[in-house]
Motif scaffolding. Structure first.
Motif, PDB file in Angstrom:
ATOM      1  N   CYS A  16     145.864  10.358  54.758  1.00  0.00           N
ATOM      2  CA  CYS A  16     144.076   9.940  55.082  1.00  0.00           C
ATOM      3  C   CYS A  16     144.351   9.396  56.250  1.00  0.00           C
ATOM      4  CB  CYS A  16     144.219   8.641  54.502  1.00  0.00           C
ATOM      5  SG  CYS A  16     144.041   9.366  52.529  1.00  0.00           S
ATOM      6  N   VAL A  17     143.146   9.239  57.196  1.00  0.00           N
ATOM      7  CA  VAL A  17     143.048   8.627  58.135  1.00  0.00           C
ATOM      8  C   VAL A  17     141.768   7.862  58.719  1.00  0.00           C
ATOM      9  CG1 VAL A  17     144.005  10.705  59.679  1.00  0.00           C
ATOM     10  CG2 VAL A  17     141.413  10.505  59.728  1.00  0.00           C
ATOM     11  N   ILE A  18     141.752   6.650  59.258  1.00  0.00           N
ATOM     12  CA  ILE A  18     140.757   5.519  59.481  1.00  0.00           C
ATOM     13  C   ILE A  18     139.800   5.694  60.890  1.00  0.00           C
ATOM     14  CG2 ILE A  18     139.267   3.783  59.062  1.00  0.00           C
ATOM     15  CD1 ILE A  18     141.324   2.606  57.096  1.00  0.00           C
ATOM     16  N   TYR A  19     138.827   6.088  61.163  1.00  0.00           N
ATOM     17  CA  TYR A  19     138.319   6.251  62.084  1.00  0.00           C
ATOM     18  C   TYR A  19     136.672   5.607  62.661  1.00  0.00           C
ATOM     19  CZ  TYR A  19     135.820  10.108  59.318  1.00  0.00           C
ATOM     20  OH  TYR A  19     135.050  10.996  58.706  1.00  0.00           O
ATOM     21  N   ASN A  20     136.358   5.737  62.940  1.00  0.00           N
ATOM     22  CA  ASN A  20     134.680   4.856  63.875  1.00  0.00           C
ATOM     23  C   ASN A  20     134.698   3.452  62.969  1.00  0.00           C
ATOM     24  OD1 ASN A  20     134.356   6.864  64.862  1.00  0.00           O
ATOM     25  ND2 ASN A  20     132.434   7.806  63.669  1.00  0.00           N
ATOM     26  N   ILE A  21     136.173   2.726  63.032  1.00  0.00           N
ATOM     27  CA  ILE A  21     135.792   1.237  62.616  1.00  0.00           C
ATOM     28  C   ILE A  21     135.884   1.325  60.672  1.00  0.00           C
ATOM     29  CG2 ILE A  21     135.583  -0.854  62.387  1.00  0.00           C
ATOM     30  CD1 ILE A  21     133.530   0.338  64.900  1.00  0.00           C
ATOM     31  N   PHE A  22     134.853   1.732  60.210  1.00  0.00           N
ATOM     32  CA  PHE A  22     135.056   2.079  58.881  1.00  0.00           C
ATOM     33  C   PHE A  22     134.503   3.296  57.393  1.00  0.00           C
ATOM     34  CE2 PHE A  22     130.944   1.833  59.958  1.00  0.00           C
ATOM     35  CZ  PHE A  22     130.197   3.214  58.733  1.00  0.00           C
ATOM     36  N   LEU A  23     134.714   4.715  58.216  1.00  0.00           N
ATOM     37  CA  LEU A  23     135.372   5.629  57.557  1.00  0.00           C
ATOM     38  C   LEU A  23     136.134   6.127  57.279  1.00  0.00           C
ATOM     39  CD1 LEU A  23     132.223   7.834  59.849  1.00  0.00           C
ATOM     40  CD2 LEU A  23     132.043   5.915  56.995  1.00  0.00           C
ATOM     41  N   MET A  24     137.227   6.290  55.911  1.00  0.00           N
ATOM     42  CA  MET A  24     138.228   7.121  55.966  1.00  0.00           C
ATOM     43  C   MET A  24     138.123   8.938  55.114  1.00  0.00           C
ATOM     44  SD  MET A  24     141.386   4.893  53.682  1.00  0.00           S
ATOM     45  CE  MET A  24     140.542   5.318  51.671  1.00  0.00           C
ATOM     46  N   LYS A 105     147.724   1.532  59.391  1.00  0.00           N
ATOM     47  CA  LYS A 105     149.029   2.016  60.433  1.00  0.00           C
ATOM     48  C   LYS A 105     147.830   3.951  60.502  1.00  0.00           C
ATOM     49  CE  LYS A 105     153.779   0.649  59.011  1.00  0.00           C
ATOM     50  NZ  LYS A 105     154.669   0.851  58.510  1.00  0.00           N
ATOM     51  N   ILE A 106     147.236   4.164  60.221  1.00  0.00           N
ATOM     52  CA  ILE A 106     146.342   5.152  60.055  1.00  0.00           C
ATOM     53  C   ILE A 106     145.067   5.286  60.359  1.00  0.00           C
ATOM     54  CG2 ILE A 106     147.641   5.970  57.155  1.00  0.00           C
ATOM     55  CD1 ILE A 106     144.777   5.160  56.265  1.00  0.00           C
ATOM     56  N   GLU A 107     144.640   4.172  61.275  1.00  0.00           N
ATOM     57  CA  GLU A 107     143.313   3.653  61.655  1.00  0.00           C
ATOM     58  C   GLU A 107     143.769   4.758  62.667  1.00  0.00           C
ATOM     59  OE1 GLU A 107     139.704   0.488  63.150  1.00  0.00           O
ATOM     60  OE2 GLU A 107     142.248  -0.284  62.512  1.00  0.00           O
ATOM     61  N   ILE A 108     142.634   5.511  63.231  1.00  0.00           N
ATOM     62  CA  ILE A 108     142.396   6.270  64.705  1.00  0.00           C
ATOM     63  C   ILE A 108     141.600   5.350  65.576  1.00  0.00           C
ATOM     64  CG2 ILE A 108     141.764   8.129  66.389  1.00  0.00           C
ATOM     65  CD1 ILE A 108     142.245  10.228  63.521  1.00  0.00           C
ATOM     66  N   LEU A 109     142.275   4.335  66.658  1.00  0.00           N
ATOM     67  CA  LEU A 109     141.076   3.670  66.910  1.00  0.00           C
ATOM     68  C   LEU A 109     140.657   3.943  68.629  1.00  0.00           C
ATOM     69  CD1 LEU A 109     143.777   0.845  68.580  1.00  0.00           C
ATOM     70  CD2 LEU A 109     142.439   0.602  66.980  1.00  0.00           C
ATOM     71  N   THR A 110     138.768   3.628  68.215  1.00  0.00           N
ATOM     72  CA  THR A 110     137.895   3.948  69.555  1.00  0.00           C
ATOM     73  C   THR A 110     138.852   3.784  70.627  1.00  0.00           C
ATOM     74  OG1 THR A 110     137.105   2.138  69.736  1.00  0.00           O
ATOM     75  CG2 THR A 110     135.941   3.529  68.036  1.00  0.00           C
ATOM     76  N   ALA A 111     138.147   4.230  71.676  1.00  0.00           N
ATOM     77  CA  ALA A 111     138.724   4.234  72.523  1.00  0.00           C
ATOM     78  C   ALA A 111     137.714   2.988  73.457  1.00  0.00           C
ATOM     79  CB  ALA A 111     137.448   4.995  73.782  1.00  0.00           C
ATOM     80  N   PRO A 112     138.122   2.109  74.624  1.00  0.00           N
ATOM     81  CA  PRO A 112     138.253   0.851  75.049  1.00  0.00           C
ATOM     82  C   PRO A 112     136.710   0.925  75.638  1.00  0.00           C
ATOM     83  CG  PRO A 112     139.979   1.418  75.689  1.00  0.00           C
ATOM     84  CD  PRO A 112     139.828   2.948  75.010  1.00  0.00           C
ATOM     85  N   LEU A 113     135.436   0.134  75.834  1.00  0.00           N
ATOM     86  CA  LEU A 113     134.405  -0.515  75.956  1.00  0.00           C
ATOM     87  C   LEU A 113     134.580  -0.986  77.255  1.00  0.00           C
ATOM     88  CD1 LEU A 113     133.989  -2.029  71.984  1.00  0.00           C
ATOM     89  CD2 LEU A 113     133.311   0.127  72.983  1.00  0.00           C
ATOM     90  N   ASN A 114     133.373   0.041  77.994  1.00  0.00           N
ATOM     91  CA  ASN A 114     132.958  -1.136  78.708  1.00  0.00           C
ATOM     92  C   ASN A 114     134.108  -0.822  80.421  1.00  0.00           C
ATOM     93  OD1 ASN A 114     130.453  -1.745  77.959  1.00  0.00           O
ATOM     94  ND2 ASN A 114     130.855  -4.069  77.287  1.00  0.00           N
ATOM     95  N   VAL A 115     134.663   0.361  79.935  1.00  0.00           N
ATOM     96  CA  VAL A 115     135.246   0.531  81.321  1.00  0.00           C
ATOM     97  C   VAL A 115     134.148   0.631  82.701  1.00  0.00           C
ATOM     98  CG1 VAL A 115     136.932   1.966  82.374  1.00  0.00           C
ATOM     99  CG2 VAL A 115     136.657   2.053  79.680  1.00  0.00           C
TER     100      VAL A 115
END
Length: 153
Positions: A16-24, A105-115
């Motif tokens: 399992c992975v979690i992505y886009n903050i709230f989708l698994m 542990k399975i969350e794929i983080l989004t990229a940093p914002l407002n770079v």
């Protein structure tokens, strides 16, 4: 009995992975010795206090067998989540598969914002700034570590 069912009929390669903050997204493969008519069903429980929920949106293979699930509105708690995949077949009992997973542990983080990068010709060089990525469970920005890879100097 705990391991009732035909050997080799339980799912394999559960992930399992979690992505886009709230989708698994959870996926698996059919047991190598499972009968062709075997259908699998995924249930999960975020914590001991929560109710067990069945998948609402299954991913199916070419034989219409459930081989994955997409969950929406997932939030990450402090307890390990419990996952259970059981199966059914008209020919035999199917072994179940279960696992406890720390969701963070399975969350794929989004990229940093407002770079942003601001470079000058003087000795100051470049100043690069950003905001932490969005996440459902990390509240302190200092919990993140970043690596900058400068391609062109």
């Amino acid at each position: 009995p705990v391991f009732a069912g035909m050997n080799g009929s339980a799912i394999e390669n559960f992930s399992c992975v979690i992505y886009n903050i709230f989708l698994m997204n959870c996926t698996w493969q059919a047991g190598r010795d499972a009968p062709a008519d075997t259908q699998y069903f995924l249930y999960w429980q975020k914590s001991r206090e929560d109710n067990q929920m069945e998948c609402e949106l299954y991913i199916k293979d070419e034989n219409c067998r459930n081989v994955g699930c997409i969950f929406q509105n997932v939030s990450i708690g402090i307890e390990k989540a419990y996952f259970l995949v059981n199966g059914s077949s008209k020919d035999t009992l199917i072994q179940f598969y279960d696992e406890y997973i720390d969701l963070y542990k399975i969350e794929i983080l989004t990229a940093p914002l407002n770079v942003t990068a601001h470079c000058t010709r003087d000795s100051a060089g470049c100043v690069i700034k950003w905001h932490p990525p969005l996440t459902s469970h990390v509240e302190k920005a200092k919990c993140f570590q970043y690596e900058i890879n400068i391609q062109n100097k």
